[in-house]
Design an enzyme around this catalytic site. Structure first.
Site, PDB file in Angstrom:
ATOM      1  CG  ASP A  44      -0.329  -0.111   2.526  1.00 17.19           C
ATOM      2  OD1 ASP A  44       0.912  -0.287   2.584  1.00 17.19           O
ATOM      3  OD2 ASP A  44      -1.043  -0.010   3.541  1.00 17.19           O
ATOM      4  CB  SER A  45       4.568   1.731  -0.020  1.00 14.19           C
ATOM      5  OG  SER A  45       4.809   0.598  -0.832  1.00 14.19           O
ATOM      6  CG  ASP A  83       0.617  -4.096   2.149  1.00 12.39           C
ATOM      7  OD1 ASP A  83       1.001  -5.102   2.769  1.00 12.39           O
ATOM      8  OD2 ASP A  83       1.238  -3.011   2.140  1.00 12.39           O
ATOM      9  CE  LYS A 112       3.347  -6.119   3.975  1.00 13.79           C
ATOM     10  NZ  LYS A 112       2.858  -4.906   4.670  1.00 13.79           N
ATOM     11  CD  GLU A 181       7.680  -0.216   7.700  1.00 17.29           C
ATOM     12  OE1 GLU A 181       6.865  -1.033   7.248  1.00 17.29           O
ATOM     13  OE2 GLU A 181       7.718   0.975   7.368  1.00 17.29           O
TER      14      GLU A 181
END
Ligand SMILES: Nc1nc(=O)c2c([nH]1)NC[C@@H]1CN(c3ccc(C(=O)N[C@@H](CCC(=O)O)C(=O)O)cc3)CN21
Ligand SMILES: CC(C)C(=O)C(=O)O
Ligand SMILES: [Mg+2]
Length: 262
Positions: A44-45, A83, A112, A181
């Site tokens: 989703d970045s 994601d 994810k 992360e």
């Protein structure tokens, strides 16, 4: 899934780590697969590095499905992870199930989701019904507004202990992989050592079973800049800008297109 995830754990113990990258479309998934990457994340970045937004909260399930379909066409036999975006899974296991089903129909191998112990029930619900789930703990960008910025996590004893317990809860619930992360390297190493499932680190030190980076950081194509832990392997912005400058210059000066060509 043909991609044997337990090998990731065994091979890391033997000194061989896996490398993943994000990709959001057909050409870059194709190049990542050709380069022999071990996995591709439709992250989703994309809301930040493709859409230019300040965080990932505006990304919809439909958008991730669209990018997953594009990436799936280029990914070949590469493991594809997508994601679950903000708001598509937190409400209930049933909501997570229908969102995961949409991503699987779009072509992903695995989904994810962000969160710790509070997501264990949902992870178990999906896993028991045959969905391969990757967890994501530490700096979970979908909670950026709760923290007031992208802040490293697990930096004090209490936070670190919380993350150890979250990792264990997700693995016990049936998660097959875990992204960690932006945490201290020692914590990334310790969680990896104590967990039966493979870990994927981003800004979590060198001792996770695998690493992932955002494609646009790797290629130097992130106009908004990159986190300090990312390394740039291509000066993409300069290459793209100079190619486009030359093209425009050749059109304006009459060198392109040449008379004799079609
Ligand atoms: N281009 C890009 N790369 C990424 O890796 C990425 C995104 N975008 N967008 C979504 C999330 C957000 N990410 C981030 C962003 C910043 C830090 C970070 O550590 N920033 C500062 C420290 C800030 C602080 O601790 O207060 C740094 O030192 O880089 C970490 C992950 C990772 N993801
Ligand atoms: C940074 C990675 C782990 C991610 O979740 C994304 O790209 O959206
Ligand atoms: Mg993400």
């Amino acid at each position: 899934m043909s991609k044997k995830l337990q090998d990731w754990k065994r091979d890391k113990a033997a000194g061989r780590k896996r490398a993943l990258v994000t990709a959001y479309d057909y050409p870059f998934a194709h190049f990542a697969a050709r380069a022999g990457l071990d996995g591709i994340l439709v992250g989703d970045s994309l809301g930040m590095v493709v859409a230019g937004e300040a965080d990932t909260l505006g990304v919809s399930l439909e958008q991730v499905c669209y990018h997953t379909r594009m990436a799936a066409r280029g990914a070949g036999s590469c493991l594809l992870i997508a994601d679950l975006p903000f708001g598509s899974y937190e409400g209930s296991p049933g909501q997570a199930w229908s969102s995961a089903a949409a991503l699987l129909r779009a072509g992903t191998d695995m989904v994810k989701l962000e969160g710790g112990r509070e997501m264990a029930e949902t992870v178990a619900f999906l896993a028991q019904r045959g969905v391969a789930v990757c967890g994501h703990i530490g700096l979970t960008p979908q909670r950026v507004r709760q923290w007031g910025g992208f802040r490293r996590q697990g930096t004090d004893a209490e936070g670190a202990q919380h993350l150890r317990e979250d990792a264990a809860a997700l693995a016990a619930a049936g998660a097959r992989l875990l992204v960690i992360e932006a945490v201290p390297a020692e914590l990334g190493a310790e969680i990896t050592r104590n967990l039966a499932i493979p870990t994927i680190g981003i800004g979590a030190g060198p001792d996770t079973d695998a690493q992932v980076l955002v494609l646009h950081d790797v290629l130097g194509l992130a106009p908004g800049g990159s986190p300090t832990f990312a390394h740039q392997y291509l000066g993409g912005a300069g290459l793209v800008e100079s190619a486009l400058t030359r093209y425009a210059e050749e059109v304006r000066s009459g060198r392109f297109p040449p008379r004799q060509e079609r």
